[in-house]
Scaffold this active site. Structure first.
Site, short mmCIF file in Angstrom:
data_model
loop_
_atom_site.label_atom_id
_atom_site.label_comp_id
_atom_site.label_asym_id
_atom_site.label_seq_id
_atom_site.Cartn_x
_atom_site.Cartn_y
_atom_site.Cartn_z
N SER A 110 -57.47 -53.99 44.56
CA SER A 110 -56.39 -54.38 45.47
C SER A 110 -56.84 -54.16 46.91
O SER A 110 -57.93 -54.58 47.29
CB SER A 110 -55.11 -53.61 45.12
OG SER A 110 -54.00 -54.15 45.79
N GLU A 241 -59.43 -61.65 42.88
CA GLU A 241 -58.13 -61.45 42.25
C GLU A 241 -57.07 -61.67 43.31
O GLU A 241 -57.28 -61.39 44.49
CB GLU A 241 -58.03 -60.07 41.60
CG GLU A 241 -58.28 -58.89 42.52
CD GLU A 241 -57.04 -58.06 42.76
OE1 GLU A 241 -55.94 -58.55 42.46
OE2 GLU A 241 -57.18 -56.94 43.26
N HIS A 308 -54.39 -57.38 39.14
CA HIS A 308 -53.09 -56.71 39.03
C HIS A 308 -52.40 -56.89 37.68
O HIS A 308 -51.27 -56.44 37.51
CB HIS A 308 -52.16 -57.20 40.15
CG HIS A 308 -52.52 -56.65 41.50
ND1 HIS A 308 -53.64 -57.07 42.19
CD2 HIS A 308 -51.93 -55.70 42.27
CE1 HIS A 308 -53.70 -56.42 43.35
NE2 HIS A 308 -52.69 -55.59 43.41
#
Length: 337
Positions: A110, A241, A308
């Site tokens: 992240s 991502e 995630h």
């Protein structure tokens, strides 16, 4: 040349929060996670930033970079493991002392990935994209998540193989953790734009596209210089991502990176599963992937174990990887060369 840190048994872990810290009402999660790591033989040194959170960050940018620098330069600490991601890690990048970084793993995903990618691009030291500390608080880890230790203990010149998961987590249920934290309920299927089996090789680089895209055009996002200096012109295998971007936001971000030259000498692109990717007027993430594959002329693989919707692989920025996808299953072999 890429520098590969080596995780030793009974290592000392430095816990610092370059992005978000843990607010007081969730301190129990951090204590549980650090206690679990200690029970496995690790020693924990926890920085002040791990315990604080206000206005979308753990502390002022200067304090975050100072604490990070101290842990990176502290010979007692072998490994940096932030509690989790967040929103504003980008703020602290200018304060990082890249010239004084010592050889130790940094693991996270992240928002932490903007820090790890910047370090690899700037210094040539490998960094790791994978689980965070808070998600290691369970009684056990699923087989995919548990591979972080095996990957980080791989010696230079060695190879490590990871396979796709059987099932993944569709959505978080923080109030109802399982023994391994995640709720793995949905069948995992790795997909290719071509619809055929694919195999692609190259040096891995990537992270959360929401944030790493902002490195493009800065001194910390000079992919061309990294390629020339550290990997001898080997092709780059990108992985991304998506935390919160719509399909059109994702498309714009990828066009920006293409225009910034990030996809020159690119051998392929991998996309993780995403809870975002919301269609806009019928334009879907799959359309984005098809457009990108057509423009770049390289394989595009998607819905891999990254991001995630855990579990996720431990992917090493700078490592040479061979990724094979066939019949919905994936194999990732990383070589530390």
């Amino acid at each position: 040349m890429i520098t590969y840190p080596m995780l030793k048994s009974n290592a000392v872990i430095g816990v610092t929060a370059p992005s978000s810290g843990v607010p007081q009402e969730l301190h129990g999660l951090l204590k549980q996670a650090t206690g679990k790591m200690e029970s496995r033989g690790y020693t924990i040194i926890t920085g002040e930033t791990a315990w604080t959170q206000e206005k979308a960050k753990s502390a002022h940018a200067a304090k975050r970079s100072e604490e990070f620098n101290q842990m990176m330069q502290d010979d007692r600490i072998d490994f940096i493991l932030p509690p989790w991601g967040g929103e504003l890690a980008m703020e602290m990048l200018e304060g990082v002392d890249y010239d004084a970084i010592k050889e130790k793993w940094i693991l996270g995903y992240s928002d932490v990935s903007v820090l790890t990618l910047a370090i690899t691009l700037k210094t040539g030291m490998a960094t790791a994209h994978g689980t965070n500390l808070i998600d290691l608080r369970g009684e056990s880890s699923d087989p995919i998540t548990a591979m972080w230790e095996t990957v980080l203990k791989t010696e230079r010149g060695g190879k490590v193989t990871q396979t796709s998961s059987q099932k993944y987590q569709k959505e978080w249920q923080h109030e109802n953790p399982t023994p391994h934290v995640y709720h793995l309920t949905e069948p995992t299927v790795w997909k290719t734009v071509s619809g055929q089996a694919e195999q692609v090789k190259g040096r891995l680089l990537g992270g959360c596209i929401d944030v790493i895209k902002h490195l493009a055009g800065t001194p910390l996002g000079d992919v061309k210089a990294f390629s020339q200096t550290h990997i001898g012109g080997d092709p780059i295998l990108w992985y991304f991502e998506n935390c919160a971007l719509t399909a059109t936001d994702l498309r714009i971000s990828l066009v920006q990176l293409k225009m910034a030259g990030w996809f020159e000498n690119c051998s392929g692109i991998l996309f993780g599963r995403s809870p975002a990717n919301h269609p806009v007027e019928g334009y879907t993430a799959e359309d984005v992937y098809e457009d990108l594959a057509s423009e770049l002329g390289v394989p595009v693989i998607y819905d891999i174990d990254c991001g995630h919707q855990p579990p996720q692989l431990t992917l090493i920025n700078g490592a040479f990887a061979e990724v094979t996808v066939e019949n919905g299953k994936g194999i990732v072999v990383q070589e530390f060369r």
